[in-house]
Design a protein around this motif. Structure first.
Motif, PDB file in Angstrom:
ATOM      1  N   ASP A 183      -3.077  -7.373   1.409  1.00 16.96           N
ATOM      2  CA  ASP A 183      -3.311  -6.468   0.288  1.00 16.96           C
ATOM      3  C   ASP A 183      -2.468  -6.883  -0.911  1.00 16.96           C
ATOM      4  O   ASP A 183      -2.947  -6.891  -2.044  1.00 16.96           O
ATOM      5  N   TYR A 230      -1.818  -6.410   7.173  1.00 16.63           N
ATOM      6  CA  TYR A 230      -2.638  -5.701   6.190  1.00 16.63           C
ATOM      7  C   TYR A 230      -1.916  -5.622   4.842  1.00 16.63           C
ATOM      8  O   TYR A 230      -2.501  -5.906   3.796  1.00 16.63           O
ATOM      9  N   ALA A 231      -0.640  -5.232   4.855  1.00 16.04           N
ATOM     10  CA  ALA A 231       0.115  -5.108   3.611  1.00 16.04           C
ATOM     11  C   ALA A 231       0.276  -6.467   2.934  1.00 16.04           C
ATOM     12  O   ALA A 231       0.181  -6.573   1.705  1.00 16.04           O
ATOM     13  N   TRP A 254       5.388  -0.959   0.310  1.00 16.85           N
ATOM     14  CA  TRP A 254       4.336  -1.585  -0.510  1.00 16.85           C
ATOM     15  C   TRP A 254       3.117  -0.667  -0.625  1.00 16.85           C
ATOM     16  O   TRP A 254       2.603  -0.444  -1.714  1.00 16.85           O
ATOM     17  N   LEU A 255       2.669  -0.154   0.506  1.00 19.75           N
ATOM     18  CA  LEU A 255       1.476   0.695   0.486  1.00 19.75           C
ATOM     19  C   LEU A 255       1.728   2.002  -0.262  1.00 19.75           C
ATOM     20  O   LEU A 255       0.813   2.550  -0.875  1.00 19.75           O
ATOM     21  N   ARG A 312      -2.635   2.753  -7.839  1.00 24.94           N
ATOM     22  CA  ARG A 312      -3.802   3.266  -7.120  1.00 24.94           C
ATOM     23  C   ARG A 312      -4.781   3.790  -8.158  1.00 24.94           C
ATOM     24  O   ARG A 312      -4.399   4.391  -9.153  1.00 24.94           O
TER      25      ARG A 312
END
Length: 133
Positions: A20, A16-17, A52-53, A59
């Motif tokens: 993304d 996922y990361a 990373w997230l 954001r």
């Protein structure tokens, strides 16, 4: 099966990361170049994706929230549902008109072929004019 769950979760988090990071525009990546973030995510299987997230990209503020003071754009392009998008609706009308014209041509061709078959069955001596609907 349960003993594999942590490995599956770590793999899912890393994938996922990674995706993304690859899909994030370069101007929204913070602190390090995008290539470095990809390497960190892939080399450090648990820490890299979490870092990373947490800190890797800007954001966006949710709709109705306060705007950031750094002058960065506050939101991405707002998507409109297809049934609310006038361009999409117009394209559907155009396609619908093309389909109706094609259907009318097919129906006319079918009627013509049916009339030819009727004439052949009657021996070609049928003096009655073809019926139109």
């Amino acid at each position: 099966m349960l003993r594999y769950l942590p490995f599956i979760l770590i793999l899912a988090l890393t994938i996922y990361a990674f995706i993304d990071c690859l899909n994030t525009p370069e101007d929204e990546v913070k602190h390090l170049p995008k290539v470095v973030w990809v390497i960190i995510i892939l080399l450090f299987s648990i820490v890299g994706p979490i870092v990373w997230l947490a800190t890797g990209k800007r954001r966006h503020v949710p709709a109705g929230g306060s705007t950031p003071s750094h002058g960065h754009r506050t939101h991405r392009t707002q998507w409109v549902a297809p049934d609310d998008n006038p361009e999409f609706l117009q394209s559907l009308k155009g396609e619908n008109e093309k389909d109706e014209a094609l259907l009318e041509d097919w129906e006319a061709d079918l009627r013509r072929r049916e009339e030819e078959l009727k004439r052949r069955e009657n021996g070609g001596n049928d003096d009655t004019p073809p019926q139109s609907s």
